[in-house]
Structures are given as structure tokens and as C-alpha cells.
Write a protein that holds these residues in place. Structure first.
Motif, PDB file in Angstrom:
ATOM      1  N   ARG A 144       0.827  -1.215   0.000  1.00  0.00           N
ATOM      2  CA  ARG A 144       0.000   0.000   0.000  1.00  0.00           C
ATOM      3  C   ARG A 144       0.858   1.261   0.000  1.00  0.00           C
ATOM      4  NH1 ARG A 144      -2.207  -0.611   4.610  1.00  0.00           N
ATOM      5  NH2 ARG A 144      -1.148   1.026   5.780  1.00  0.00           N
ATOM      6  N   THR A 145       1.875   1.306   0.849  1.00  0.00           N
ATOM      7  CA  THR A 145       2.676   2.530   0.953  1.00  0.00           C
ATOM      8  C   THR A 145       3.518   2.765  -0.297  1.00  0.00           C
ATOM      9  OG1 THR A 145       4.340   1.299   2.240  1.00  0.00           O
ATOM     10  CG2 THR A 145       2.729   2.585   3.474  1.00  0.00           C
TER      11      THR A 145
ATOM     12  N   THR B  38       1.922   5.340  -2.384  1.00  0.00           N
ATOM     13  CA  THR B  38       1.733   6.669  -1.795  1.00  0.00           C
ATOM     14  C   THR B  38       1.961   7.764  -2.834  1.00  0.00           C
ATOM     15  OG1 THR B  38       2.449   5.905   0.390  1.00  0.00           O
ATOM     16  CG2 THR B  38       2.579   8.274  -0.028  1.00  0.00           C
TER      17      THR B  38
ATOM     18  N   GLN C 266       6.482   1.272   6.447  1.00  0.00           N
ATOM     19  CA  GLN C 266       5.830   2.545   6.156  1.00  0.00           C
ATOM     20  C   GLN C 266       6.670   3.439   5.250  1.00  0.00           C
ATOM     21  OE1 GLN C 266       2.833   3.607   6.926  1.00  0.00           O
ATOM     22  NE2 GLN C 266       2.127   2.146   8.450  1.00  0.00           N
TER      23      GLN C 266
ATOM     24  N   ILE D 207       8.100   4.075   0.029  1.00  0.00           N
ATOM     25  CA  ILE D 207       8.019   5.447  -0.481  1.00  0.00           C
ATOM     26  C   ILE D 207       9.377   5.877  -1.025  1.00  0.00           C
ATOM     27  CG2 ILE D 207       7.541   7.860   0.117  1.00  0.00           C
ATOM     28  CD1 ILE D 207       5.659   6.844   2.297  1.00  0.00           C
TER      29      ILE D 207
ATOM     30  N   ASP E 106      -0.024   5.865   9.204  1.00  0.00           N
ATOM     31  CA  ASP E 106      -1.050   5.846   8.157  1.00  0.00           C
ATOM     32  C   ASP E 106      -1.689   7.220   7.987  1.00  0.00           C
ATOM     33  OD1 ASP E 106      -0.661   3.203   7.540  1.00  0.00           O
ATOM     34  OD2 ASP E 106      -2.331   2.464   8.761  1.00  0.00           O
TER      35      ASP E 106
ATOM     36  N   LYS F 253       0.373   9.697   5.874  1.00  0.00           N
ATOM     37  CA  LYS F 253       0.351   9.434   4.426  1.00  0.00           C
ATOM     38  C   LYS F 253       1.664   9.805   3.721  1.00  0.00           C
ATOM     39  CE  LYS F 253      -4.656  10.079   4.151  1.00  0.00           C
ATOM     40  NZ  LYS F 253      -4.962   8.635   4.136  1.00  0.00           N
ATOM     41  N   GLY F 254       2.775   9.623   4.422  1.00  0.00           N
ATOM     42  CA  GLY F 254       4.075   9.856   3.805  1.00  0.00           C
ATOM     43  C   GLY F 254       4.454  11.313   3.607  1.00  0.00           C
TER      44      GLY F 254
END
Length: 208
Positions: free
Chosen positions: A57-58, A61, A93, A97, A183, A186-187
Motif C-alpha cells: 500500500r505505501t 503513496t 511505512q 516510499i 497511516d 500518508k508519507g
């Protein structure tokens, strides 16, 4: 610079994995009911399994346009070497990214190595005396001179998450709450820090 440049040698880099190779390594470990690296336990195996969908998911981002523009116009070639492990929540996390961003630049070579398998590199890049990961080490690709580092998490999240780690919460509850904080970010905090750090790394490379 905080570390001896000789710690990261061509031999170390030759052992590095691309992000896709690292993801394959993590998935393979999960399939074997293990985690990555030399440290093994049921807890680490369980959190590694939970980290796989987080990493997937990340990796998606959204990236800040100004940050993408910055790395697409880098005047010097860099190696981004990341110390990581599949069980690390902060790595789940942030590493995807970093990888996604690096892929936007022809000037960045992105590699991962495992903390447990490279103690000399980890010991050269401690955070307040601790072996915190992920740790991104930026190197001048031409000389392997270290230009700077980042990690294990953005300062804004560090201030929010550290009290959790010092609390009496069960380790799994600490992980869950830390994931919620990351989360929600969101980066954004990581990317904003890189907007400041990358120009400094470029400047350091141009001084050599």
C-alpha cells in the motif's frame, strides 16, 4: 560525516537488493513462516506477515510533485542504500516510499541490505546509540563517499511514536498505534524532510 566512508564498500553494495528483490525476499520469508535476516521469532514472523500489505500500500503513496521534480533534475549520481528488515514497522511505512521516489530518477541507484547481516554498516549509522531502522544512507555514486543519512522515521512522527515505545503497552498494541499514526501522515512528513535533505546531499557531493 557520521560514518567512515570505508564501511560501505563495493562488496557491500554488491550484496544489496533492489526494492522488488527485497519484496520478493520478504514474501518468501513469510511463505516459509520466517522473517528476513538472522533474528527469528514467532513475533517477528507474525509482524512481517502483517507488513507485506502495508508495504504494498505505501508503495502507492502519492509523491509530492516538487519532490519528484527535484530528483528528476539531480546533477550528481547517488546510491540510496537502506538498512531494513521485513519485521520493521517503520520500514514497512517508509522504505516503499523511498523506493518509489528513487525510481523516478535515473540518477539514483536504490539498494537494500538487512540490518542483521551488515552489523558494521549498522554500527556506523546508529540513532542515539540504537540500531534503529530503516536507515537511508546517501552515497556519491562516483566515490561512495557518504553524503548524508535519514531515519528511522520523520521527526514529526518520532515525537508522536517515541512515547508509545516508552509506554507499558503490549508490543502488538504499540505496533498497532504506531501504524495508525504513520497511516494518518500518508508519507507527507518523510517527503517534506527529503525536500530539505536532498539539496544538502547534492551540495555535499559538489564540494568533493
Amino acid at each position: 560525516m557520521e560514518a567512515n566512508p570505508n564501511v560501505i564498500t563495493p562488496e557491500v553494495l554488491a550484496q544489496g537488493l533492489s526494492f522488488s528483490q527485497y519484496m520478493d525476499q520478504v514474501r518468501e520469508a513469510v511463505a516459509q513462516h520466517r522473517t528476513t535476516g538472522l533474528e527469528q521469532s514467532r513475533l517477528l514472523t507474525d509482524v512481517t506477515k502483517n507488513n507485506v500489505p502495508i508495504m504494498e500500500r505505501t508503495y502507492q503513496t502519492p509523491l509530492l510533485p516538487e519532490l519528484v521534480d527535484l530528483i528528476q533534475h539531480l546533477p550528481v549520481p547517488m546510491v540510496w542504500l537502506v538498512l531494513t528488515e521485513g519485521w520493521c514497522g517503520d520500514a514497512a511505512q517508509n522504505v516503499p516510499i523511498l523506493a518509489s521516489l528513487a525510481e523516478k530518477s535515473t540518477q539514483i541507484t536504490f539498494l537494500t541490505i538487512l540490518r542483521s547481516e551488515h552489523p558494521a554498516v549498522m554500527d556506523a549509522y546508529l540513532t542515539n546509540g540504537g540500531k534503529s531502522i530503516p536507515k537511508l544512507i546517501c552515497l556519491d555514486a562516483r566515490t561512495l563517499q557518504p553524503l548524508g543519512s535519514w531515519g528511522p522515521r520523520p521527526q514529526a512522527l518520532q515525537e508522536a511514536i517515541l512515547p508509545l515505545k516508552k509506554s507499558n503497552l503490549h508490543i502488538l498494541e504499540t505496533i498497532r498505534q504506531a501504524q495508525q499514526i504513520s497511516d494518518a501522515d500518508k508519507g507527507q512528513s518523510l517527503q517534506k524532510e527529503l525536500l530539505t535533505l536532498i539539496p544538502a546531499w547534492v551540495q555535499a557531493a559538489q564540494k568533493d
